[in-house]
Design a protein around this motif. Structure first.
Motif, mmCIF file in Angstrom:
data_model
loop_
_atom_site.group_PDB
_atom_site.id
_atom_site.type_symbol
_atom_site.label_atom_id
_atom_site.label_comp_id
_atom_site.label_asym_id
_atom_site.label_seq_id
_atom_site.Cartn_x
_atom_site.Cartn_y
_atom_site.Cartn_z
ATOM 1 N N ALA A 185 32.591 45.144 38.459
ATOM 2 C CA ALA A 185 31.289 45.608 39.350
ATOM 3 C C ALA A 185 30.612 44.195 39.699
ATOM 4 O O ALA A 185 30.663 43.352 38.890
ATOM 5 N N TRP A 186 29.812 44.614 40.910
ATOM 6 C CA TRP A 186 29.099 43.498 41.210
ATOM 7 C C TRP A 186 27.647 44.297 41.499
ATOM 8 O O TRP A 186 27.556 45.304 41.889
ATOM 9 N N SER A 187 26.554 43.470 41.748
ATOM 10 C CA SER A 187 25.328 43.979 42.149
ATOM 11 C C SER A 187 25.356 44.240 43.775
ATOM 12 O O SER A 187 25.889 43.373 44.391
ATOM 13 N N ASP A 188 24.735 45.456 44.322
ATOM 14 C CA ASP A 188 24.708 45.779 45.611
ATOM 15 C C ASP A 188 24.053 44.567 46.420
ATOM 16 O O ASP A 188 23.742 44.623 47.478
ATOM 17 N N ALA B 262 23.704 34.150 46.917
ATOM 18 C CA ALA B 262 22.918 34.926 45.864
ATOM 19 C C ALA B 262 23.311 35.917 45.150
ATOM 20 O O ALA B 262 24.339 36.673 45.576
ATOM 21 N N ASP B 263 23.184 36.224 43.884
ATOM 22 C CA ASP B 263 23.808 36.923 43.089
ATOM 23 C C ASP B 263 25.223 37.027 42.943
ATOM 24 O O ASP B 263 25.942 38.092 42.735
ATOM 25 N N ASP B 264 25.906 35.923 43.040
ATOM 26 C CA ASP B 264 27.405 36.000 43.017
ATOM 27 C C ASP B 264 27.788 35.781 41.680
ATOM 28 O O ASP B 264 28.200 34.959 41.065
ATOM 29 N N ASP B 265 27.545 37.053 41.087
ATOM 30 C CA ASP B 265 27.957 37.111 39.516
ATOM 31 C C ASP B 265 28.592 38.597 39.490
ATOM 32 O O ASP B 265 28.208 39.385 40.267
ATOM 33 N N GLY B 266 29.553 38.664 38.578
ATOM 34 C CA GLY B 266 29.942 40.003 38.445
ATOM 35 C C GLY B 266 30.618 40.285 36.818
ATOM 36 O O GLY B 266 30.897 39.229 36.240
ATOM 37 N N VAL B 267 30.804 41.477 36.577
ATOM 38 C CA VAL B 267 31.332 41.793 35.178
ATOM 39 C C VAL B 267 32.709 42.655 35.366
ATOM 40 O O VAL B 267 32.851 43.277 36.292
ATOM 41 N N ILE B 268 33.485 42.477 34.537
ATOM 42 C CA ILE B 268 34.570 43.146 34.198
ATOM 43 C C ILE B 268 34.902 43.821 32.895
ATOM 44 O O ILE B 268 34.478 43.383 31.916
ATOM 45 N N ALA B 269 35.444 45.009 32.804
ATOM 46 C CA ALA B 269 35.577 45.732 31.635
ATOM 47 C C ALA B 269 37.231 45.636 31.574
ATOM 48 O O ALA B 269 38.042 46.249 32.245
ATOM 49 N N LEU B 270 37.492 45.339 30.373
ATOM 50 C CA LEU B 270 39.061 45.085 29.963
ATOM 51 C C LEU B 270 39.502 46.329 29.062
ATOM 52 O O LEU B 270 38.735 46.732 28.322
ATOM 53 N N ASP B 271 40.817 46.639 29.274
ATOM 54 C CA ASP B 271 41.408 47.403 28.274
ATOM 55 C C ASP B 271 41.680 46.817 27.114
ATOM 56 O O ASP B 271 41.857 45.603 27.047
ATOM 57 N N PRO B 272 41.476 47.574 25.715
ATOM 58 C CA PRO B 272 42.010 46.889 24.538
ATOM 59 C C PRO B 272 43.517 46.755 24.657
ATOM 60 O O PRO B 272 44.102 47.293 25.454
#
Length: 299
Positions: free
Chosen positions: A152-155, A164-174
């Motif tokens: 996901a990234w911020s809208d 601006a706001d060039d950041d993102g998060v990732i959820a990984l599988d175990p």
């Protein structure tokens, strides 16, 4: 005359005869979220063989070796690793850098927004990043590969042309029941603005002639906050090449423990006519990015 161009610092190579599963994207709570099916995740793990990962650094032309950035030779920094993905349409294999950060699920990594948001091609087709995996401690004899289940990234982030706001998060599988935070450790994150300038350790996996993406590279430089009419960014004269995007900017970094506090991630760099990066920038963490990080456990 010197030619300079500001670019997003990811690395890419064209791949052929590739079949990929394409995830659906949706906006949720001020964020843009992409989720991968179980079949997508299995395909990503099968796609990214060690040979394919290494191929990114075997291109005929690569940027010159860094002179400010140096090969990392200390204790392996907690949580830092290499992010791999495939871009469609276009058929590009690409890589960035990313870092495991604290989360209740122990599955979250932080990277640059443009490592997740491919923007549009010249025909205005949406470029989707698929077949995404993360390898913590890449190049240090550790090759546990974690598939991304969502990102996901911020809208408020408007794509690869925006700083601006060039950041993102990732959820990984175990992986085999192990969470990435337990395998690799984490770097703390702070959304408080440090005084400018701030002594900074920048880490990443640039695909240049120095290490061809196969080893971690670092810069230790002061970073200064700069505000203009468009964005507020941290700037420094570190010269990490493409592939370093998403790598952490750490304050109070202790080489003995391999830990510090992330206050930004590599976003953009200025490149001269010879392909040499002359400076880097990191977007100032905003309230929108704070909210993005806070909701990452729900991915």
């Amino acid at each position: 005359m010197t030619w300079k161009k500001s670019v997003a610092l990811l690395s890419m190579i064209i791949a052929t005869s590739v079949s990929v599963a394409v995830p659906a994207s949706a906006a949720s709570a001020g964020q843009v979220v992409t989720r991968f099916s179980e079949a997508d995740r299995a395909a990503a793990l099968a796609y990214w063989t060690p040979e394919r990962m290494k191929r990114l650094g075997e291109q005929e032309w690569l940027p010159p070796a860094e002179t400010v950035g140096k090969l990392w030779d200390g204790a392996l920094p907690a949580g830092v690793g290499r992010l791999f993905f495939h871009a469609e349409p276009g058929g590009y294999d690409e890589s960035c850098s990313a870092t495991v950060v604290p989360s209740a699920t122990k599955d979250v990594v932080l990277t640059a927004g443009h490592c997740l948001n491919g923007g549009f091609d010249r025909w205005d087709n949406v470029i989707k990043h698929v077949d995404m995996v993360f390898v913590p401690g890449y190049g240090a004899g550790r090759h546990k590969v974690f598939a991304a289940r969502a990102f996901a990234w911020s809208d408020t982030y408007k794509g690869p042309t925006s700083a601006a706001d060039d950041d993102g998060v990732i959820a990984l599988d175990p992986l085999g029941g192990e969470h990435v935070a337990d395998v690799a450790g984490v770097q703390q994150v702070s959304f408080e603005r440090p005084p400018s300038p701030v002594a900074t350790t920048m880490l990443g996996y640039p695909v240049s002639q120095l290490a061809r993406g196969e080893k971690l590279v670092s810069c230790e430089r002061p970073a200064t906050l700069n505000t203009d009419s468009v964005s507020t960014v941290w700037e420094t004269n570190c010269d990490l090449a493409g592939g370093s995007s998403g790598g952490p900017w750490l304050r109070d970094f202790d080489p003995a423990t391999g830990k510090g506090t992330i206050y930004g991630v590599t976003s953009r760099g200025t490149m001269d006519e010879n392909g040499v990066t002359t400076d880097l920038s990191a977007a100032l963490f905003s309230d929108a990015v704070r909210d993005l990080y806070a909701s990452a456990d729900s991915l």
